[in-house]
Write an enzyme that holds these catalytic residues in place. Structure first.
Site, short mmCIF file in Angstrom:
data_model
loop_
_atom_site.label_atom_id
_atom_site.label_comp_id
_atom_site.label_asym_id
_atom_site.label_seq_id
_atom_site.Cartn_x
_atom_site.Cartn_y
_atom_site.Cartn_z
N GLY A 86 -4.41 -4.42 -3.74
CA GLY A 86 -5.43 -3.39 -4.00
C GLY A 86 -4.67 -2.13 -4.37
N HIS A 87 -4.71 -1.76 -5.64
CA HIS A 87 -3.93 -0.61 -6.11
C HIS A 87 -4.89 0.51 -6.53
CE1 HIS A 87 -0.21 -3.32 -7.12
NE2 HIS A 87 -0.65 -3.46 -5.88
N GLN A 92 2.28 -6.30 -3.32
CA GLN A 92 2.82 -6.48 -1.97
C GLN A 92 4.15 -5.71 -1.83
OE1 GLN A 92 1.51 -9.72 -3.50
NE2 GLN A 92 -0.34 -8.75 -2.81
N ASP A 96 0.81 -1.23 0.00
CA ASP A 96 0.00 0.00 0.00
C ASP A 96 0.84 1.28 0.00
OD1 ASP A 96 -2.11 -1.77 0.17
OD2 ASP A 96 -2.19 -1.65 2.36
N LYS A 143 2.03 1.95 -5.16
CA LYS A 143 2.59 1.36 -6.39
C LYS A 143 1.65 1.57 -7.58
CE LYS A 143 2.65 -2.60 -4.26
NZ LYS A 143 2.27 -2.18 -2.90
P1 GDP Z 1 -0.60 0.16 -3.56
O1 GDP Z 1 -1.19 -1.11 -3.07
O2 GDP Z 1 0.88 0.24 -3.31
O3 GDP Z 1 -0.93 0.48 -4.99
O4 GDP Z 1 -1.25 1.33 -2.68
P2 GDP Z 1 -2.81 1.46 -2.25
O5 GDP Z 1 -3.57 1.98 -3.40
O6 GDP Z 1 -3.30 0.25 -1.57
O7 GDP Z 1 -2.68 2.56 -1.10
C1 GDP Z 1 -2.06 3.79 -1.34
C2 GDP Z 1 -3.08 4.89 -1.02
O8 GDP Z 1 -2.39 6.12 -0.96
C3 GDP Z 1 -4.15 5.06 -2.07
O9 GDP Z 1 -5.34 5.44 -1.47
C4 GDP Z 1 -3.60 6.18 -2.96
O10 GDP Z 1 -4.65 6.93 -3.58
C5 GDP Z 1 -2.92 7.03 -1.92
N1 GDP Z 1 -1.75 7.82 -2.37
C6 GDP Z 1 -0.71 7.44 -3.15
N2 GDP Z 1 0.20 8.45 -3.22
C7 GDP Z 1 -0.28 9.46 -2.47
C8 GDP Z 1 0.21 10.75 -2.12
O11 GDP Z 1 1.30 11.17 -2.49
N3 GDP Z 1 -0.59 11.51 -1.29
C9 GDP Z 1 -1.80 11.07 -0.84
N4 GDP Z 1 -2.52 11.85 -0.05
N5 GDP Z 1 -2.28 9.85 -1.14
C10 GDP Z 1 -1.53 9.06 -1.94
P1 IMO Z 2 -0.71 -4.35 -2.23
O1 IMO Z 2 -0.27 -4.90 -3.56
C1 IMO Z 2 -0.94 -4.67 2.13
C2 IMO Z 2 -0.73 -8.72 3.83
C3 IMO Z 2 -1.99 -9.12 4.57
C4 IMO Z 2 -1.40 -10.07 5.61
C5 IMO Z 2 -0.29 -10.78 4.81
C6 IMO Z 2 -0.69 -12.12 4.24
O2 IMO Z 2 -2.01 -3.65 -2.26
O3 IMO Z 2 0.39 -3.55 -1.60
P2 IMO Z 2 -2.26 -12.78 2.18
O4 IMO Z 2 -3.73 -12.52 1.93
O5 IMO Z 2 -1.36 -12.24 1.11
O6 IMO Z 2 -1.98 -14.23 2.46
O7 IMO Z 2 -1.94 -12.00 3.56
O8 IMO Z 2 0.06 -9.90 3.77
N1 IMO Z 2 -0.95 -8.24 2.44
C7 IMO Z 2 -0.97 -6.95 2.08
N2 IMO Z 2 -0.91 -5.82 2.82
N3 IMO Z 2 -1.02 -4.59 0.78
C8 IMO Z 2 -1.04 -5.70 0.02
O9 IMO Z 2 -0.98 -5.68 -1.33
C9 IMO Z 2 -1.06 -6.95 0.67
N4 IMO Z 2 -1.13 -8.23 0.23
C10 IMO Z 2 -1.04 -9.00 1.32
O10 IMO Z 2 -2.62 -8.01 5.16
O11 IMO Z 2 -0.79 -9.36 6.65
MG MG Z 3 -2.70 -1.77 -1.78
#
Ligand code: GDP
Ligand code: IMO
Ligand code: MG
Length: 403
Positions: free
Chosen positions: A40-41, A221, A13, A16
Site C-alpha cells: 500500500g503506497h 515490502q 511503509d 517508498k
Molecule cells: P510505502 O508502503 O513505503 O509506500 O509507505 P506507506 O504509504 O504505506 O506509508 C508511509 C506513510 O507515511 C504514508 O501515509 C505517507 O503519506 C507518509 N509519509 C511519507 N513520508 C512522510 C514524511 O516525511 N512525513 C510525513 N508526515 N508523512 C510521510
Molecule cells: P508496503 O509495500 C507493511 C507484512 C504483513 C505481515 C507479513 C506477511 O506497503 O511497504 P503477507 O500479506 O505479505 O503475506 O504478510 O508482511 N507486510 C507488510 N507490512 N507494508 C507492506 O508493504 C507489507 N506487505 C506485507 O503485515 O506481517
Molecule cells: Mg505501505
C-alpha cells in the site's frame, strides 16, 4: 544509462511510494518487481491522497508508463477495484500506460480463502490476507495460473485451474477439519479478459527500453520482511532485495544503478514478529497517532518503536544501498526524548521542535542524521518533512538519477 531502485529498509511503509512519485516526474517507466496487493503506497499531492497497491506509483504523471513485473502476483478482482478507483480520481489508466508481464502469477479467491484460514489457525503471522503467500506457494509448486495463460491456451488453463481448486479445497478441508467446496468463479475469467490489452507478451521487455528510456524500479515490502533475509517466519513471500529487480521485472542487471534505501525516523511494523525497540506505552501511541500509523492496505494499527541502527546498518549492507532517504522527521518534532538503538544499547538523542530552521534543517535534526550516517556509513540524500510530494529536503546533492 543506469536506472535507480527504491527499497524499504525496515518492515514496509517507509514511504517508498512517496519517493517513487517524486522521482517519477522525470521517468518514462515505473516498474514493480515483487509482491502484490499486500503493498500500500501512499501519494499526497496538493492535499489529495492516492493509494497504490498493484499499480506502480508512476500513475500521477501522464507521460510515465507503469509495469507490473513477472515476479509480482496480481489479483484481478483487486486490480479492477484499484484501477476503477484511480479512474474515478481522474487518472488515465488506459492500457498504453499500464502493462503487466504475461508471466505474472494470478491470485484467485481460493488463495485468499487459504490465507484467511491459515491466519485463523495457531500459525497466523498477521498477514494482509490478500492471498500472497498461497499464490507464491502454488507458483513454486507449479500449480498456478499466470496472467497470459488464458490468452495462450484457454482450454488447458481452465483444466489446470480445476486441479488447483481441488487442491485448495483439500488444503482448506485439512486446516478446518470440515468440507470445503470453493467453486471456480466465472466472473474471474471475465475480469481477466477485460485486461487483455494490459498484458505484455515480451520475453525481455526492458532489454532495449533500458538503453534509451528512463526507468525507476519501485520495491514493495522491505528487507526485514524479505523471505530469505528477513525475520523468518515473520516475513512476506517474496524477495525485497534490489537484485530482485533484475529477476522480478525482468530488468537487465547491468543496467541497474543507484539503490535508494528508504527508512523512517522511527520504526513501525504490522503483523507479528520480533521488534526490539517497540514502544508499548504512551510515547508509542502518540507517535502512532501523529504519524497516522495505520496500514494503507488493511487499516491495522502499526506497531511503533525507536529506530534500530543495528538493523538498519545490517540492511544497508545486505542491500548494498548507495543513498539513504529518511522520512517522517516531522512526526518526531516536539518529542522531548528521542531514542535510538546502537550496538545493542538504547541511547538518547536531542529532540527538535521544528524540522526546518529557515532554509536549513534544524540543528538537532541534522545531528540525528549525522549520527545515523556515521554509524551506517552511507549518506542521507533526502529527508522527508511532511506527507506532500514537495516536503522533501535535499540534504546532499541528489544529482542525476540516471547517469
Ligand atoms: P510505502 O508502503 O513505503 O509506500 O509507505 P506507506 O504509504 O504505506 O506509508 C508511509 C506513510 O507515511 C504514508 O501515509 C505517507 O503519506 C507518509 N509519509 C511519507 N513520508 C512522510 C514524511 O516525511 N512525513 C510525513 N508526515 N508523512 C510521510
Ligand atoms: P508496503 O509495500 C507493511 C507484512 C504483513 C505481515 C507479513 C506477511 O506497503 O511497504 P503477507 O500479506 O505479505 O503475506 O504478510 O508482511 N507486510 C507488510 N507490512 N507494508 C507492506 O508493504 C507489507 N506487505 C506485507 O503485515 O506481517
Ligand atoms: Mg505501505
Amino acid at each position: 544509462m543506469k536506472h535507480p531502485i527504491i527499497i524499504g529498509l525496515q518492515y514496509g511503509d517507509e514511504g517508498k511510494g512517496k519517493i517513487t512519485d517524486y522521482f517519477a516526474q522525470k521517468a518514462d517507466w515505473v516498474i514493480r518487481f515483487n509482491g502484490g496487493s499486500n503493498a500500500g503506497h501512499t501519494l499526497w499531492v496538493d492535499g489529495k491522497k492516492i493509494v497504490t497497491h498493484s499499480v506502480p506509483s508512476g500513475i500521477l504523471f501522464p507521460k510515465c508508463k507503469n509495469f507490473i513485473g513477472a515476479a509480482c502476483v496480481l489479483d484481478p478482482l483487486g486490480f479492477k477495484k484499484e484501477t476503477d478507483e484511480h479512474k474515478a480520481s481522474g487518472l488515465d489508466i488506459s492500457p498504453h500506460r499500464i502493462k503487466s508481464d504475461y508471466r505474472t502469477h494470478l491470485t484467485f479467491p481460493f488463495h485468499k480463502a487459504l490465507d484467511e484460514s491459515r491466519e485463523l489457525g495457531s500459525g497466523g503471522l498477521g498477514t494482509t490476507k490478500k492471498g500472497i503467500g498461497p499464490t507464491y506457494s502454488f507458483k513454486v509448486d507449479r500449480r498456478n495460473i499466470r496472467m497470459g495463460d488464458l490468452f495462450i491456451d484457454e482450454k488447458g488453463t481452465r483444466e489446470r485451474l480445476k486441479d488447483s481448486l481441488a487442491y485448495a479445497n483439500a488444503l482448506i478441508r485439512e486446516m478446518k477439519g470440515k468440507e470445503s467446496s470453493l467453486k471456480e468463479n466465472e466472473d474471474f475469467f471475465e475480469i481477466i479478459s477485460l485486461f487483455k490489452d494490459y498484458v505484455s507478451f515480451e520475453a525481455a521487455p526492458f532489454y532495449r527500453v533500458a538503453q534509451k528510456e528512463k526507468c525507476l524500479l519501485e520495491g514493495a515490502q522491505a528487507l526485514s520482511l524479505d523471505i530469505d533475509h528477513g525475520t523468518y517466519p515473520f516475513v512476506t513471500s517474496s524477495n525485497a532485495m534490489p537484485a530482485m529487480a533484475s529477476v522480478g521485472a525482468p530488468f537487465p542487471h547491468s543496467k541497474l544503478g543507484r539503490v535508494f534505501g528508504v527508512f523512517k525516523a522511527y520504526m513501525t511494523r504490522v503483523g507479528s514478529g520480533p521488534f526490539a525497540t517497540e514502544l508499548k506505552n504512551e510515547t508509542g501511541e502518540r507517535i502512532r497517532k501523529n504519524g497516522s500509523e495505520f496500514g494503507a492496505t488493511t487499516g491495522r494499527p502499526r506497531r511503533v518503536g525507536w529506530l534500530d541502527l543495528d538493523e538498519l546498518k545490517n540492511n544497508v549492507e545486505l542491500g548494498d544501498i548507495s543513498d539513504l532517504v529518511m522520512t517522517k522527521s516531522d512526526i518526531l518534532s516536539g518529542e522531548e526524548k528521542i531514542c535510538i538503538k546502537r550496538q545493542g544499547e538504547i541511547i538518547e538523542c536531542e529532540g527538535w521542535s521544528e524540522t526546518l530552521s529557515g532554509d536549513k534543517l534544524s540543528k538537532p535534526l541534522d545531528r540525528y542524521l549525522s549520527l545515523i550516517e556515521d554509524y551506517v556509513g552511507v549518506k542521507i540524500t533526502l529527508v522527508g518533512t511532511g506527507t506532500d510530494r514537495k516536503s522533501l529536503f535535499e540534504r546532499n546533492t541528489l544529482g542525476d538519477l540516471w547517469s
